[in-house]
Write an enzyme that holds these catalytic residues in place. Structure first.
Site, PDB file in Angstrom:
ATOM      1  N   SER A 172       0.832  -1.194   0.000  1.00 21.97           N
ATOM      2  CA  SER A 172       0.000   0.000   0.000  1.00 21.97           C
ATOM      3  C   SER A 172       0.876   1.257   0.000  1.00 21.97           C
ATOM      4  O   SER A 172       1.651   1.469  -0.923  1.00 21.97           O
ATOM      5  CB  SER A 172      -0.971  -0.036   1.189  1.00 21.97           C
ATOM      6  N   ASP A 281      -9.906  -4.046  -5.522  1.00 24.58           N
ATOM      7  CA  ASP A 281      -9.111  -2.969  -4.941  1.00 24.58           C
ATOM      8  C   ASP A 281      -8.974  -1.894  -6.005  1.00 24.58           C
ATOM      9  O   ASP A 281      -8.557  -2.185  -7.139  1.00 24.58           O
ATOM     10  CB  ASP A 281      -7.743  -3.506  -4.524  1.00 24.58           C
ATOM     11  N   HIS A 311      -8.328  -4.914  -0.578  1.00 25.73           N
ATOM     12  CA  HIS A 311      -7.138  -4.221  -0.102  1.00 25.73           C
ATOM     13  C   HIS A 311      -6.855  -4.599   1.348  1.00 25.73           C
ATOM     14  O   HIS A 311      -7.754  -4.647   2.184  1.00 25.73           O
ATOM     15  CB  HIS A 311      -7.341  -2.709  -0.202  1.00 25.73           C
TER      16      HIS A 311
END
Length: 338
Positions: A172, A281, A311
């Site tokens: 991320s 995502d 995610h």
């Protein structure tokens, strides 16, 4: 470019969440990252930064943990080294940057992941404690990541690391920092990196206006009975990123390739890249565009999409079978560099 799709174990249907992910998202009203949304609403980051890992330690072998301090241009950077038992000698290394929307997360929040990667790969895994926004905005975290990487490279001999086999990785927001470091390594011709491992990375701080990039609900294959839940998970993160400047301060910084590697003017000369994405995502669309740019520039790139995942699934060890599989796939990359 190599494209790989990982299915849901025991499930042939498409467009659905895995049973485990369905249960988690249903309980959280479809929000893939409710902790970040809560912090943005309340401004209380301190409490969430102190949260222990939300997954399980799956290691079955002793893992040595060593606390280190990397020297950076803005002071010392805490780093934890994870190393499994093994024969003496140098090992490949992974310098890892945790996720958390640039505002949360820590070495502690990913310790189970780092321990498992060390066990599966036998590599030296360095987990970096970079500075967080909003107290420390762009480029503070990027600078810390870069300085920690250079420190590992410079001290490779005393760390029993093979300086010719150093990779960088992150999930991320950490994936953003890793990609930015790969770009700096190329631009500065330091020749540190053998590869980068990016897990559902943030590759742009703004909506990219690029050929090959597109985002809409229609980009996702979704079954009708789970449509509301899945779209909530997909749009939850995107709406958060569109509504807040999580890391940068200005629109000009949003467009800086140091903050948005997807907006780089050139993708040649970057190291071999492995990208691991979740099917549901919003960031997967950025990852696909980045992979396409790397491939078009002649780079070696492998894009793996885990079906039925949202995610943050990396941090569901002990809960999602795909989380452990992801760690094995990442470890395979590290082992191939041995």
């Amino acid at each position: 470019m190599t494209r790989i799709e990982i299915g849901i174990p025991g499930e042939a249907r498409r467009g659905i969440l895995s049973p485990e992910a369905f249960a988690v998202l249903k309980s959280s009203a479809g929000k893939a990252d409710p902790f970040l949304e809560q912090a943005l609403r309340t401004g209380d980051y301190a409490a969430l930064r102190a949260m222990p890992p939300q997954d399980q330690d799956l290691t079955v072998e002793p893992i040595e943990e060593t606390e280190l301090l990397a020297k950076g241009s803005h002071g010392e950077i805490p780093v934890t080294l994870y190393r499994a038992a093994g024969p003496p000698g140098t090992r490949p290394a992974l310098v890892y940057l945790h996720g958390g929307g640039f505002r949360m997360g820590s070495r502690r929040s990913t310790e189970h992941s780092m321990r498992l990667l060390a066990q599966y790969s036998s590599a030296a895994v360095f987990s970096v404690e970079y500075r967080l926004a909003p107290e420390h905005r762009f480029p503070c975290a990027t600078d810390d990541a870069w300085n920690a990487l250079r420190w590992v490279y410079r001290h490779a001999a005393e760390l029993d690391v093979d300086r010719a086999r150093i990779l960088i990785g992150g999930d991320s927001a950490g994936g953003n920092l890793a990609a930015a470091c790969a770009r700096r390594d190329r631009n500065m011709r330091t020749g540190i990196l053998k590869g980068q491992l990016l897990v559902y990375p943030v590759l742009s701080q703004c909506e990219p206006a690029l050929p090959g990039y597109h985002f809409s609900a229609g980009d996702y294959e979704i079954c009708e009975e789970q449509k509301q839940l899945i779209q909530a998970a997909v749009f939850s993160l995107k709406n958060t990123m569109d509504g807040f400047r999580l890391y940068t301060k200005t629109a000009a910084e949003d467009r800086s390739p140091d903050a948005s590697p997807l907006l780089d003017g050139s993708f040649s000369g970057l190291p071999p890249t492995w990208i691991f994405c979740a099917e549901f995502d919003s960031l997967t669309q950025q990852a696909k565009a980045y992979a396409a740019q790397l491939a078009a520039a002649g780079g070696r790139v492998c894009l793996t999409v885990y079906r039925g995942m949202h995610h943050g699934f990396m941090n569901r060890l002990g809960q999602y079978p795909q989380a452990a599989l992801l760690h094995r796939e990442m470890a395979d990359v590290l082992r191939r560099s041995m």
